[in-house]
Design a protein around this motif. Structure first.
Motif, PDB file in Angstrom:
ATOM      1  N   THR A   1       0.801  -1.217   0.000  1.00 42.36           N
ATOM      2  CA  THR A   1       0.000   0.000   0.000  1.00 42.36           C
ATOM      3  C   THR A   1       0.841   1.278   0.000  1.00 42.36           C
ATOM      4  O   THR A   1       0.400   2.304  -0.517  1.00 42.36           O
ATOM      5  N   SER A   2       2.036   1.222   0.545  1.00 45.04           N
ATOM      6  CA  SER A   2       2.872   2.430   0.552  1.00 45.04           C
ATOM      7  C   SER A   2       3.262   2.813  -0.870  1.00 45.04           C
ATOM      8  O   SER A   2       3.257   4.000  -1.238  1.00 45.04           O
ATOM      9  N   VAL A   3       3.610   1.827  -1.692  1.00 44.00           N
ATOM     10  CA  VAL A   3       3.936   2.106  -3.092  1.00 44.00           C
ATOM     11  C   VAL A   3       2.693   2.564  -3.845  1.00 44.00           C
ATOM     12  O   VAL A   3       2.761   3.465  -4.694  1.00 44.00           O
ATOM     13  N   ILE A   4       1.555   1.949  -3.548  1.00 47.44           N
ATOM     14  CA  ILE A   4       0.303   2.340  -4.195  1.00 47.44           C
ATOM     15  C   ILE A   4       0.011   3.816  -3.935  1.00 47.44           C
ATOM     16  O   ILE A   4      -0.314   4.578  -4.855  1.00 47.44           O
ATOM     17  N   SER A   5       0.137   4.233  -2.689  1.00 42.55           N
ATOM     18  CA  SER A   5      -0.153   5.623  -2.335  1.00 42.55           C
ATOM     19  C   SER A   5       0.781   6.590  -3.053  1.00 42.55           C
ATOM     20  O   SER A   5       0.349   7.612  -3.612  1.00 42.55           O
ATOM     21  N   GLN A   6       2.070   6.284  -3.051  1.00 44.00           N
ATOM     22  CA  GLN A   6       3.046   7.169  -3.670  1.00 44.00           C
ATOM     23  C   GLN A   6       2.835   7.270  -5.177  1.00 44.00           C
ATOM     24  O   GLN A   6       2.843   8.367  -5.751  1.00 44.00           O
ATOM     25  N   ARG A   7       2.609   6.137  -5.832  1.00 40.69           N
ATOM     26  CA  ARG A   7       2.432   6.158  -7.284  1.00 40.69           C
ATOM     27  C   ARG A   7       1.124   6.830  -7.671  1.00 40.69           C
ATOM     28  O   ARG A   7       1.050   7.514  -8.696  1.00 40.69           O
ATOM     29  N   ALA A   8       0.091   6.632  -6.855  1.00 43.79           N
ATOM     30  CA  ALA A   8      -1.194   7.269  -7.144  1.00 43.79           C
ATOM     31  C   ALA A   8      -1.074   8.790  -7.078  1.00 43.79           C
ATOM     32  O   ALA A   8      -1.677   9.510  -7.888  1.00 43.79           O
ATOM     33  N   LYS A   9      -0.294   9.296  -6.129  1.00 40.58           N
ATOM     34  CA  LYS A   9      -0.093  10.738  -6.029  1.00 40.58           C
ATOM     35  C   LYS A   9       0.648  11.275  -7.247  1.00 40.58           C
ATOM     36  O   LYS A   9       0.354  12.372  -7.729  1.00 40.58           O
ATOM     37  N   GLU A  10       1.598  10.519  -7.746  1.00 45.46           N
ATOM     38  CA  GLU A  10       2.382  10.967  -8.886  1.00 45.46           C
ATOM     39  C   GLU A  10       1.571  10.970 -10.180  1.00 45.46           C
ATOM     40  O   GLU A  10       1.738  11.853 -11.023  1.00 45.46           O
ATOM     41  N   LEU A  11       0.692   9.982 -10.354  1.00 46.64           N
ATOM     42  CA  LEU A  11      -0.027   9.810 -11.615  1.00 46.64           C
ATOM     43  C   LEU A  11      -1.408  10.442 -11.615  1.00 46.64           C
ATOM     44  O   LEU A  11      -1.956  10.720 -12.690  1.00 46.64           O
ATOM     45  N   ASN A  12      -1.987  10.635 -10.439  1.00 45.11           N
ATOM     46  CA  ASN A  12      -3.355  11.144 -10.362  1.00 45.11           C
ATOM     47  C   ASN A  12      -3.435  12.260  -9.316  1.00 45.11           C
ATOM     48  O   ASN A  12      -3.935  12.082  -8.209  1.00 45.11           O
TER      49      ASN A  12
ATOM     50  N   LEU B   1     -13.239  11.352 -13.372  1.00 47.81           N
ATOM     51  CA  LEU B   1     -11.927  11.950 -13.657  1.00 47.81           C
ATOM     52  C   LEU B   1     -11.012  10.919 -14.294  1.00 47.81           C
ATOM     53  O   LEU B   1     -11.159   9.717 -14.063  1.00 47.81           O
ATOM     54  N   PRO B   2     -10.068  11.351 -15.129  1.00 50.32           N
ATOM     55  CA  PRO B   2      -9.120  10.402 -15.722  1.00 50.32           C
ATOM     56  C   PRO B   2      -8.316   9.694 -14.625  1.00 50.32           C
ATOM     57  O   PRO B   2      -7.893  10.319 -13.651  1.00 50.32           O
ATOM     58  N   PHE B   3      -8.122   8.403 -14.835  1.00 55.14           N
ATOM     59  CA  PHE B   3      -7.331   7.612 -13.893  1.00 55.14           C
ATOM     60  C   PHE B   3      -6.205   6.935 -14.667  1.00 55.14           C
ATOM     61  O   PHE B   3      -6.429   6.299 -15.701  1.00 55.14           O
ATOM     62  N   TYR B   4      -4.992   7.077 -14.166  1.00 53.81           N
ATOM     63  CA  TYR B   4      -3.817   6.492 -14.820  1.00 53.81           C
ATOM     64  C   TYR B   4      -3.106   5.557 -13.833  1.00 53.81           C
ATOM     65  O   TYR B   4      -3.033   5.838 -12.631  1.00 53.81           O
ATOM     66  N   TRP B   5      -2.589   4.477 -14.391  1.00 48.71           N
ATOM     67  CA  TRP B   5      -1.770   3.594 -13.560  1.00 48.71           C
ATOM     68  C   TRP B   5      -0.699   2.943 -14.418  1.00 48.71           C
ATOM     69  O   TRP B   5      -0.941   2.557 -15.565  1.00 48.71           O
ATOM     70  N   ASN B   6       0.494   2.841 -13.853  1.00 49.88           N
ATOM     71  CA  ASN B   6       1.611   2.173 -14.520  1.00 49.88           C
ATOM     72  C   ASN B   6       2.107   1.011 -13.659  1.00 49.88           C
ATOM     73  O   ASN B   6       2.437   1.212 -12.484  1.00 49.88           O
ATOM     74  N   PHE B   7       2.112  -0.173 -14.238  1.00 42.77           N
ATOM     75  CA  PHE B   7       2.734  -1.331 -13.586  1.00 42.77           C
ATOM     76  C   PHE B   7       4.200  -1.370 -14.007  1.00 42.77           C
ATOM     77  O   PHE B   7       4.507  -1.534 -15.187  1.00 42.77           O
ATOM     78  N   HIS B   8       5.098  -1.202 -13.065  1.00 43.59           N
ATOM     79  CA  HIS B   8       6.530  -1.210 -13.342  1.00 43.59           C
ATOM     80  C   HIS B   8       7.074  -2.621 -13.080  1.00 43.59           C
ATOM     81  O   HIS B   8       7.367  -2.975 -11.936  1.00 43.59           O
TER      82      HIS B   8
END
Length: 299
Positions: free
Chosen positions: A51-62, A115-122
Motif C-alpha cells: 500500500t505504501s507504493v500504491i499511495s506514492q504512485r497514485a499521487k504521482e499519476l493522479n 476523472l481520468p485515472f492512470y496507472w503504470n505497472f513497473h
C-alpha cells in the motif's frame, strides 16, 4: 507478502490482447497490495507492491484524485478482473506497454468517479526461481498428469475391446456397420499421432491455447504444489512449496485433475471462477481534488 505470493501462484494465466502485441498475464490483488506476472513467451516480468507504493504512485499519476490505497486497488481489481476473465470482452480501460531496457511498463488509462485515472505497472525481469515456480514446475506437473491420463485411457480402451470381443463371441452383432471399430493398438496410435497430429497439437502460437484450454489443470497442479509445500512446512521440513513438484507422483497429480479439461476459458466445476482479488474488497469513499445413460451398440 506471503498471501500475495501464494495467491498469485493459484491464479491461472490469462491471454491479454494489446494494441501492439499480446501477453500472458496473471494478477492477484488484495487490500494490502498486488502481485503481477507478465510474459511475451520470450521473457517474464514481475511486480509486487504494498500500500505504501500504491499511495506514492497514485499521487504521482493522479494528482486530482485523493483516496486511500484500498480505493485504487479496488479500481484496478475492477479493471483487470473482466479483462483477464475474457479477453474478447471490451473493457472500459485502455492498456499499452513499453519496454524500458530490461523492464516492462504496462500502462492503464480509465476513468474514476468522472476523472481520468492512470496507472503504470513497473515490472522487472522475474527471477529464475519465480519463473520455475509459475511456469516450469507447473508445466512439468501438467505433463505428468496428462501422461497419467493417457495411461488410464489406454487401459480403458483395452478393457472396452475385451468387452466387445465377449459380446461378439456371444453372437451379438452391430445394428449399424458404420460403428464398427478395430481393436486399439497403442503403438500404432502413438506413431500416427506423432506424424499426423503432433505438429498442430504443439503449436504454441501467442500462448492463447494454453491460457484458455488448460486453466483448470494449471490451477489443480499449482494447488497441489501449495498443499504439499504446506504439509512439509507444518512437519518442519525446510523445503519450500516451490520445490514440492519434485516430490509429487503421477497419481497425486491425477487426483487433482479428475474432470476433463475444458476447451473454453471457463474454469473447472465446481471450482469458483478465478478472480484477481482474494475476496470482496471494501470500497472506500473516493474524493475528488446431469450425466447421460450409456446405450449399447449391439442388438
Amino acid at each position: 507478502m506471503e498471501e500475495l505470493e501464494q495467491g498469485l501462484l493459484m491464479q491461472p494465466w490469462a491471454w491479454l490482447q494489446l494494441a501492439e502485441n499480446s501477453l500472458l498475464a496473471k494478477v492477484y490483488i488484495t487490500r494490502q497490495g498486488y502481485a503481477l506476472l507478465v510474459s511475451d513467451l520470450q521473457q517474464v516480468w514481475h511486480e509486487q507492491v504494498d500500500t505504501s507504493v500504491i499511495s506514492q504512485r497514485a499521487k504521482e499519476l493522479n494528482k486530482r484524485l485523493t483516496a486511500p490505497p484500498e480505493a485504487f486497488l479496488c479500481h484496478l481489481d475492477d479493471l483487470l478482473r473482466p479483462l483477464l476473465k475474457d479477453a474478447s470482452c471490451p473493457g472500459t480501460a485502455t492498456f499499452s506497454c513499453d519496454h524500458v531496457e530490461e523492464a516492462l511498463i504496462l500502462r492503464v488509462r480509465s476513468e474514476l468517479s468522472g476523472l481520468p485515472f492512470y496507472w503504470n505497472f513497473h515490472c522487472i525481469l522475474a527471477s529464475p526461481s519465480l519463473v520455475s515456480q509459475h511456469l516450469i514446475r507447473p508445466l512439468m506437473g501438467m505433463s505428468l498428469a496428462l501422461q497419467c491420463q493417457v495411461r488410464d485411457l489406454t487401459t480403458l480402451l483395452h478393457m472396452k475391446d475385451l468387452e466387445i470381443q465377449d459380446y461378439q463371441e456371444s453372437g451379438a452383432t452391430l445394428s449399424r456397420d458404420r460403428l464398427k471399430t478395430e481393436p486399439f493398438e497403442e503403438n500404432s496410435f502413438l506413431e500416427r499421432f506423432m506424424v499426423e497430429k503432433l505438429p498442430e497439437a504443439c503449436s504454441v502460437g501467442d500462448g492463447r491455447p494454453f491460457a484458455t484450454n488448460l486453466q483448470s489443470m494449471y490451477m489443480a497442479v499449482t494447488r497441489q504444489a501449495i498443499q504439499v509445500g504446506q504439509k512439509h512446512h507444518d512437519a518442519g521440513d525446510p523445503q519450500t512449496s516451490s520445490s514440492a513438484f519434485s516430490h509429487r507422483t503421477d497419481n497425486q497429480l491425477l487426483n487433482q485433475v479428475e474432470e476433463p479439461v475444458s476447451s473454453t476459458p471457463s474454469l473447472p466445476g465446481p471450482e469458483t471462477e478465478p478472480t484477481v482479488s482474494s475476496g470482496p474488497m471494501q470500497r472506500p469513499q473516493l474524493l475528488k481534488v446431469k450425466r447421460k445413460k450409456l446405450r449399447g451398440l449391439f442388438s
